[in-house]
Design a protein around this motif. Structure first.
Motif, PDB file in Angstrom:
ATOM      1  N   ARG A 160       4.536  23.175   9.985  1.00  0.00           N
ATOM      2  CA  ARG A 160       5.310  22.280  10.794  1.00  0.00           C
ATOM      3  C   ARG A 160       5.495  22.964  12.185  1.00  0.00           C
ATOM      4  N   ARG A 161       6.143  23.944  12.216  1.00  0.00           N
ATOM      5  CA  ARG A 161       6.493  24.543  13.375  1.00  0.00           C
ATOM      6  C   ARG A 161       5.259  24.884  14.486  1.00  0.00           C
ATOM      7  N   THR A 162       4.117  25.120  13.918  1.00  0.00           N
ATOM      8  CA  THR A 162       2.941  25.355  14.572  1.00  0.00           C
ATOM      9  C   THR A 162       2.594  23.875  15.198  1.00  0.00           C
ATOM     10  N   LEU A 163       2.632  23.062  14.559  1.00  0.00           N
ATOM     11  CA  LEU A 163       2.204  21.795  14.971  1.00  0.00           C
ATOM     12  C   LEU A 163       3.179  21.488  16.026  1.00  0.00           C
ATOM     13  N   ARG A 164       4.388  21.515  15.874  1.00  0.00           N
ATOM     14  CA  ARG A 164       5.296  20.949  16.981  1.00  0.00           C
ATOM     15  C   ARG A 164       4.963  21.935  18.135  1.00  0.00           C
ATOM     16  N   ASP A 165       4.663  23.378  18.058  1.00  0.00           N
ATOM     17  CA  ASP A 165       4.577  24.147  19.361  1.00  0.00           C
ATOM     18  C   ASP A 165       3.405  23.634  19.904  1.00  0.00           C
ATOM     19  N   LEU A 166       2.328  22.689  19.594  1.00  0.00           N
ATOM     20  CA  LEU A 166       1.068  22.187  20.178  1.00  0.00           C
ATOM     21  C   LEU A 166       1.503  21.243  21.366  1.00  0.00           C
ATOM     22  N   ASN A 167       2.580  20.691  21.051  1.00  0.00           N
ATOM     23  CA  ASN A 167       3.118  19.532  22.011  1.00  0.00           C
ATOM     24  C   ASN A 167       2.439  18.464  22.242  1.00  0.00           C
ATOM     25  N   ILE A 168       1.770  17.807  21.339  1.00  0.00           N
ATOM     26  CA  ILE A 168       0.939  16.885  21.395  1.00  0.00           C
ATOM     27  C   ILE A 168       1.340  15.728  20.435  1.00  0.00           C
ATOM     28  N   PRO A 169       0.840  14.636  20.288  1.00  0.00           N
ATOM     29  CA  PRO A 169       1.241  13.833  19.290  1.00  0.00           C
ATOM     30  C   PRO A 169       0.861  14.017  18.027  1.00  0.00           C
ATOM     31  N   ILE A 170       1.648  14.013  17.047  1.00  0.00           N
ATOM     32  CA  ILE A 170       1.260  14.231  15.662  1.00  0.00           C
ATOM     33  C   ILE A 170       1.699  12.914  14.928  1.00  0.00           C
ATOM     34  N   VAL A 171       0.756  12.648  14.020  1.00  0.00           N
ATOM     35  CA  VAL A 171       0.975  11.473  13.088  1.00  0.00           C
ATOM     36  C   VAL A 171       0.785  11.844  11.573  1.00  0.00           C
ATOM     37  N   GLU A 172       1.729  11.974  10.855  1.00  0.00           N
ATOM     38  CA  GLU A 172       1.670  12.101   9.329  1.00  0.00           C
ATOM     39  C   GLU A 172       1.900  10.687   8.776  1.00  0.00           C
ATOM     40  N   SER A 173       1.211  10.601   7.533  1.00  0.00           N
ATOM     41  CA  SER A 173       1.484   9.631   6.833  1.00  0.00           C
ATOM     42  C   SER A 173       1.450   9.576   5.443  1.00  0.00           C
ATOM     43  N   TRP A 174       1.272   8.387   4.465  1.00  0.00           N
ATOM     44  CA  TRP A 174       1.014   8.472   2.998  1.00  0.00           C
ATOM     45  C   TRP A 174       2.294   9.010   2.250  1.00  0.00           C
ATOM     46  N   ALA A 175       3.680   9.121   2.949  1.00  0.00           N
ATOM     47  CA  ALA A 175       4.729   9.393   2.363  1.00  0.00           C
ATOM     48  C   ALA A 175       6.195   8.887   3.133  1.00  0.00           C
ATOM     49  N   HIS A 176       7.060   8.575   2.584  1.00  0.00           N
ATOM     50  CA  HIS A 176       8.236   8.242   3.146  1.00  0.00           C
ATOM     51  C   HIS A 176       9.075   9.313   3.394  1.00  0.00           C
ATOM     52  N   THR A 177       8.866  10.209   4.211  1.00  0.00           N
ATOM     53  CA  THR A 177       9.754  11.295   4.367  1.00  0.00           C
ATOM     54  C   THR A 177      10.766  10.900   5.491  1.00  0.00           C
ATOM     55  N   ARG A 178      11.977  11.690   5.284  1.00  0.00           N
ATOM     56  CA  ARG A 178      13.039  11.481   6.327  1.00  0.00           C
ATOM     57  C   ARG A 178      12.922  12.208   7.367  1.00  0.00           C
ATOM     58  N   ASP A 179      12.124  13.340   7.373  1.00  0.00           N
ATOM     59  CA  ASP A 179      12.086  14.126   8.664  1.00  0.00           C
ATOM     60  C   ASP A 179      10.463  14.667   8.891  1.00  0.00           C
ATOM     61  N   PRO A 180       9.931  13.621   9.729  1.00  0.00           N
ATOM     62  CA  PRO A 180       8.568  13.797   9.936  1.00  0.00           C
ATOM     63  C   PRO A 180       8.607  14.847  10.997  1.00  0.00           C
ATOM     64  N   ILE A 181       7.424  15.418  11.125  1.00  0.00           N
ATOM     65  CA  ILE A 181       7.376  16.283  12.422  1.00  0.00           C
ATOM     66  C   ILE A 181       7.472  15.636  13.879  1.00  0.00           C
TER      67      ILE A 181
END
Length: 355
Positions: A160-181
């Motif tokens: 999750r941290r690595t993906l945030r560091d990319l500083n590009i749009p990230i879309v997760e799906s398939w679960a209703h999480t409270r804290d998406p990236i």
């Protein structure tokens, strides 16, 4: 489709921190070519030439550069020119399983939208595997796509941290999480399990069983399934959990394992379409009447329920809409438009001939 996030149950998605010894560095930022050049005592263009056109650099210089590359773990970026221009045309899509139609439909729907805006889709498969997911995410540092779309949510905090560091749009799906990236196209897996239990109990089944993965979304669907059964004073007759799902054969094996456990069941809720298809095929191959002797209900895209014979009863979500929503979010973010970064889709149920 429903955008009211509070109208759906949240999925308590697992968050996993890496196990490291005290004082161990858990994360390293990507090494830049300028750092390699400084350590090797050359210019950045010389480093680039040594890695791409080694015949243009002396053997001694190239050897020195390669030593620094090995020490630092530098990755040469094949898309550097796209980065310098500030734009990559690649949208990376990672699906959980290429053999499952629900994921490929989402990817195809996403591609149809983004390709109309000059973007291209690149597809990878994570296979419900943390190690494959880690490899895929590490590759993004070199690829540096315009955006990334996952048919799932990322559980490992390091990823999750690595993906945030990319500083590009990230879309997760398939679960209703409270804290998406970043952005999320959700549906509730807990509610999917509850809907499955409601359907089976309404159909008169009193000894339902469950087949699915022991972690991730399978665990969440089992949670909702068991909760709803308990509310109706129905006991779970048995369950089989597996580590991963690769093909229909896994469903056949899991169904046999359920039988071998001694569970006295009259119906089975399978946590995905491959397992449901496999369970149905196995039951029929044994001469069992479906649904006369055993009911089979699967999670997946209800639009695919009629693709099998008999038609498989299905609870799930419009996976093409998942892909379309993900594409819309990516395009809006890239163009600077104002679009909600989270949405939660409604579930539906299609009764086929197996319940």
């Amino acid at each position: 489709m429903h955008d009211d996030l509070t109208a759906h149950s949240f999925d308590d998605v697992v968050r996993i921190e890496p196990t490291v010894s005290a004082g161990t560095q858990t994360r390293a930022k990507p090494v830049r070519i300028e750092q390699v050049a400084q350590l090797a005592g050359v210019s950045a263009i010389t480093v680039s030439r040594a890695l791409r056109n080694p015949n243009l650099v002396s053997d001694a210089t190239r050897a020195r550069i390669l030593e620094v590359v090995q020490q630092t773990g530098y990755w040469s970026n094949p898309h550097a020119s796209a980065l310098r221009s500030g734009r990559s045309s690649i949208v990376a899509v990672f699906v959980s399983n290429l053999q499952s139609q629900q994921y490929t439909q989402a990817a195809q729907a996403c591609a149809q939208v983004i390709e109309e805006h000059g973007l291209q889709m690149m597809v990878g498969q994570t296979s419900y595997s943390y190690s494959r997911e880690l490899t895929a995410i590490q590759s993004l540092r070199a690829l540096r796509p315009a955006a990334v779309f996952f048919t799932g949510v990322i559980e490992l905090e390091e990823n999750r941290r690595t993906l945030r560091d990319l500083n590009i749009p990230i879309v997760e799906s398939w679960a209703h999480t409270r804290d998406p990236i970043d952005m999320l196209v959700a549906f509730s897996n807990v509610d999917a399990g509850r809907l499955a239990a409601t359907h089976l109990s309404d159909r008169g089944y009193r000894r339902p069983a469950f087949i699915g993965r022991g972690g991730g979304r399978g665990k969440l669907r089992l949670q909702g399934f068991s909760q709803r059964l308990a509310e109706r004073d129905i006991n779970l007759a048995g369950h089989v959990v597996i580590d991963w799902v690769e093909s229909v054969e896994d469903g056949r094996i899991a169904y046999r394992r359920l039988q071998e456990s001694g569970a006295q069941f009259d119906s089975v809720f399978c946590a995905n379409d491959l397992l449901g298809t496999g369970a149905m095929i196995e039951a029929l191959s044994q001469g069992q009447g479906v649904p006369e002797q055993v009911g089979i209900l699967a999670f997946g895209d209800p639009s695919t329920a009629g693709a099998l014979s008999p038609r498989l009863s299905m609870v799930g979500v419009d996976t093409r809409e998942v892909g379309r929503r993900a594409a819309a979010m990516i395009l809006a973010r890239i163009s600077g438009e104002d679009l909600p970064s989270r949405t939660c889709l409604d579930l539906s149920l299609v009764r086929g001939e197996t319940t």
